[in-house]
Scaffold this active site. Structure first.
Site, PDB file in Angstrom:
ATOM      1  N   ARG A 262       0.843  -1.188   0.000  1.00 10.64           N
ATOM      2  CA  ARG A 262       0.000   0.000   0.000  1.00 10.64           C
ATOM      3  C   ARG A 262       0.879   1.238   0.000  1.00 10.64           C
ATOM      4  O   ARG A 262       1.842   1.330   0.765  1.00 10.64           O
ATOM      5  CB  ARG A 262      -0.919   0.012   1.230  1.00 10.64           C
ATOM      6  CG  ARG A 262      -2.009  -1.056   1.169  1.00 10.64           C
ATOM      7  CD  ARG A 262      -2.946  -0.992   2.332  1.00 10.64           C
ATOM      8  NE  ARG A 262      -3.895  -2.094   2.293  1.00 10.64           N
ATOM      9  CZ  ARG A 262      -4.729  -2.409   3.276  1.00 10.64           C
ATOM     10  NH1 ARG A 262      -4.736  -1.682   4.384  1.00 10.64           N
ATOM     11  NH2 ARG A 262      -5.559  -3.422   3.156  1.00 10.64           N
ATOM     12  N   ARG A 277       2.539   1.104  10.299  1.00 12.76           N
ATOM     13  CA  ARG A 277       2.016   1.426   8.978  1.00 12.76           C
ATOM     14  C   ARG A 277       3.155   1.361   7.964  1.00 12.76           C
ATOM     15  O   ARG A 277       3.946   2.297   7.844  1.00 12.76           O
ATOM     16  CB  ARG A 277       1.368   2.815   8.987  1.00 12.76           C
ATOM     17  CG  ARG A 277       0.504   3.113   7.766  1.00 12.76           C
ATOM     18  CD  ARG A 277      -0.108   4.493   7.857  1.00 12.76           C
ATOM     19  NE  ARG A 277      -1.049   4.609   8.943  1.00 12.76           N
ATOM     20  CZ  ARG A 277      -2.341   4.284   8.874  1.00 12.76           C
ATOM     21  NH1 ARG A 277      -2.831   3.808   7.749  1.00 12.76           N
ATOM     22  NH2 ARG A 277      -3.130   4.427   9.923  1.00 12.76           N
ATOM     23  N   GLU A 349      -6.432  -0.722  15.549  1.00 13.01           N
ATOM     24  CA  GLU A 349      -7.030  -1.677  14.610  1.00 13.01           C
ATOM     25  C   GLU A 349      -6.043  -2.769  14.217  1.00 13.01           C
ATOM     26  O   GLU A 349      -4.891  -2.484  13.873  1.00 13.01           O
ATOM     27  CB  GLU A 349      -7.506  -0.945  13.357  1.00 13.01           C
ATOM     28  CG  GLU A 349      -8.087  -1.869  12.301  1.00 13.01           C
ATOM     29  CD  GLU A 349      -8.088  -1.251  10.913  1.00 13.01           C
ATOM     30  OE1 GLU A 349      -8.069  -2.022   9.935  1.00 13.01           O
ATOM     31  OE2 GLU A 349      -8.071  -0.010  10.802  1.00 13.01           O
ATOM     32  N   SER A 352     -10.205  -5.725  10.057  1.00 15.62           N
ATOM     33  CA  SER A 352     -11.515  -5.234   9.628  1.00 15.62           C
ATOM     34  C   SER A 352     -12.222  -6.377   8.921  1.00 15.62           C
ATOM     35  O   SER A 352     -11.656  -6.985   8.006  1.00 15.62           O
ATOM     36  CB  SER A 352     -11.385  -4.048   8.674  1.00 15.62           C
ATOM     37  OG  SER A 352     -10.981  -2.881   9.350  1.00 15.62           O
ATOM     38  N   ARG A 391       1.051  -6.206  12.641  1.00 14.62           N
ATOM     39  CA  ARG A 391       0.396  -5.576  13.785  1.00 14.62           C
ATOM     40  C   ARG A 391       0.219  -6.579  14.929  1.00 14.62           C
ATOM     41  O   ARG A 391       0.268  -6.199  16.098  1.00 14.62           O
ATOM     42  CB  ARG A 391      -0.940  -4.968  13.373  1.00 14.62           C
ATOM     43  CG  ARG A 391      -0.757  -3.763  12.456  1.00 14.62           C
ATOM     44  CD  ARG A 391      -2.004  -2.912  12.347  1.00 14.62           C
ATOM     45  NE  ARG A 391      -1.722  -1.682  11.604  1.00 14.62           N
ATOM     46  CZ  ARG A 391      -2.502  -0.615  11.593  1.00 14.62           C
ATOM     47  NH1 ARG A 391      -3.626  -0.607  12.289  1.00 14.62           N
ATOM     48  NH2 ARG A 391      -2.174   0.455  10.898  1.00 14.62           N
TER      49      ARG A 391
END
Length: 430
Positions: A262, A277, A349, A352, A391
């Site tokens: 990403r 990130r 987070e 999801s 994560r």
């Protein structure tokens, strides 16, 4: 993608649902294009019918030897056919513009999705586990002495630039162990099918799952037009792209461990410290392809699969129902799992899990044959992290840190680490 027939029937409800995402009414523009398209199609059909009738009349005139009448009819046939071609182009142009508008619109939230603009309006569903009480001040993962020898951001920056990292030694092995543990759990206990997919895809695959056309800046494109996947949702969901499957083969439940890429174009200045990130990361992704009647139950099931990973790792977390303004564009409902990070003293987070209804299926033209032999219908698609490996590594390291700088690892990982259970303060697996 949305069904224009549904918008014709309930334009106000369509606009009201999109307004929950902060969008202005669009049904008027859509229906105007749809009306232009349908009118042009009807007029083209009339011109074709007229041309056919005139052709027959010309044939009769020819058979009677009436050349003047024949030429008159032939000229009228030519004019009707020319008008038909022109009208078909008008219809095609309107259809193209209509599809461009429809494909750029986000999905409609389900009725039980709370209204709201951003993460502050999300609704907590439950908390599981109790954050550990430390007798010292916990630090973030990159400041833990046990972690520092095995997490090299300087080397990552030298090789590739910012937001890359090199893992080595004990940290790299724990990272690998986490992905293997997640896959084994999902396959052996949750009944998902392990699937290994490419990480480079054709452009239409990102259109199918909704990353394109609107979110292209968040992904990486190769010089020959391929794209690096931002998540295995793209490949796993597109396995049914263009297919009509038997209802008896549903649900189809897949899980894949892949590299993900990403650009993080919209996150400048956010989470720049540590591994939280990154431009390149690993994820264990779950995707389900279901019958429409089963998608709600599957959403609950998939969420429980992700929660089970956190519980086995003994990590405190909370389950959040996202508000309409914080959901991804393709989702109709999303649950976020947020893991407790003591170094940041907050929940972050880690997964999801979204149900998309038939939104992606319409883009992919993915259908199923009903068991009763009726007309093919669109499948429903769901996706969710099970979990983001990097994560999860952060959470394991921060929650397991000790006062002496070592890290005690969750018991469920010990078999994957040759029975070893701790990263020493000097970075050794012991």
């Amino acid at each position: 993608m949305h069904d224009i027939r549904m918008i014709r029937d309930t334009p106000d409800a369509f606009d009201a649902a999109l307004s929950l995402r902060g969008l202005a009414p669009v049904s008027g523009a859509l229906l105007a294009l749809d009306a232009d398209r349908r009118a042009a199609i009807k007029q083209a059909e009339n011109a074709k019918a007229a041309a056919n009738g005139l052709s027959k009349a010309a044939g009769i005139a020819k058979s009677k030897g009436d050349e003047a009448e024949f030429e008159r009819f032939r000229e009228e046939v030519y004019q009707e056919k020319a008008q038909m071609v022109e009208l078909n182009q008008v219809a095609a142009d309107a259809d193209k513009r209509l599809n461009e508008l429809l494909i750029a619109l986000p999905n409609l939230p389900y009725a039980d999705v709370p209204p709201g603009k951003d993460e502050h309006d999300n609704v907590e569903q439950k908390r599981t586990g109790t954050p550990r009480a430390f007798d010292f001040k916990p630090v973030e993962h990159f400041d833990i002495p046990a972690v520092q020898p095995g997490m090299d951001f300087a080397a990552g920056a030298k090789l590739s630039g910012s937001r890359f990292v090199v893992l080595r030694g004990a940290v790299a092995r724990v990272h690998r162990a986490l992905s293997q543990f997640m896959l084994d759990t999902h396959v052996d206990e949750h009944g998902l099918t392990e699937t290994n997919t490419p990480v480079i895809v054709r452009e239409e695959m990102l259109y199918g799952t909704g990353q394109l056309p609107k979110f292209g800046e968040d992904s990486y494109q190769t010089t020959n037009g391929w794209w690096l996947i931002p998540t295995a949702e793209v490949t796993l969901t597109n396995l049914v792209n263009g297919e009509t499957v038997d209802a008896g083969t549903l649900p189809r439940r897949h899980v894949a461990h892949t590299l993900c890429f990403r650009s993080e174009a919209g996150s400048a200045g956010r989470d720049t410290s540590g591994m939280l990130r990154q431009h390149q990361f690993e994820k264990v992704e779950m995707v389900s392809i279901t019958h429409p009647d089963e998608s709600d139950a599957e959403h609950t099931r998939m969420t429980q699969c992700a929660e089970a990973i956190l519980e086995k790792l003994e990590l405190p977390y909370r389950t959040m129902l996202l508000c309409a303004g914080d959901m991804g564009a393709g989702a109709r409902r999303t649950y976020d799992l947020e893991v407790w990070l003591p170094g940041q003293d907050t929940y972050r987070e880690i997964s999801s899990i979204s149900t998309c209804g038939d939104y992606q299926a319409r883009r992919m033209n993915a259908r199923f044959k009903p068991a009763d032999g009726g007309k093919p219908e669109f499948v429903h698609t769901l996706n969710g992290s099970g979990l983001a490996v990097g994560r999860t590594l952060i959470a394991v390291l921060e929650n397991g840190q000790q006062a002496d700088g070592s890290v005690v690892l969750p018991a469920v990982l010990h078999p994957y680490l040759g029975g070893k259970n701790t990263i020493s303060a000097t970075g050794d697996l012991i």
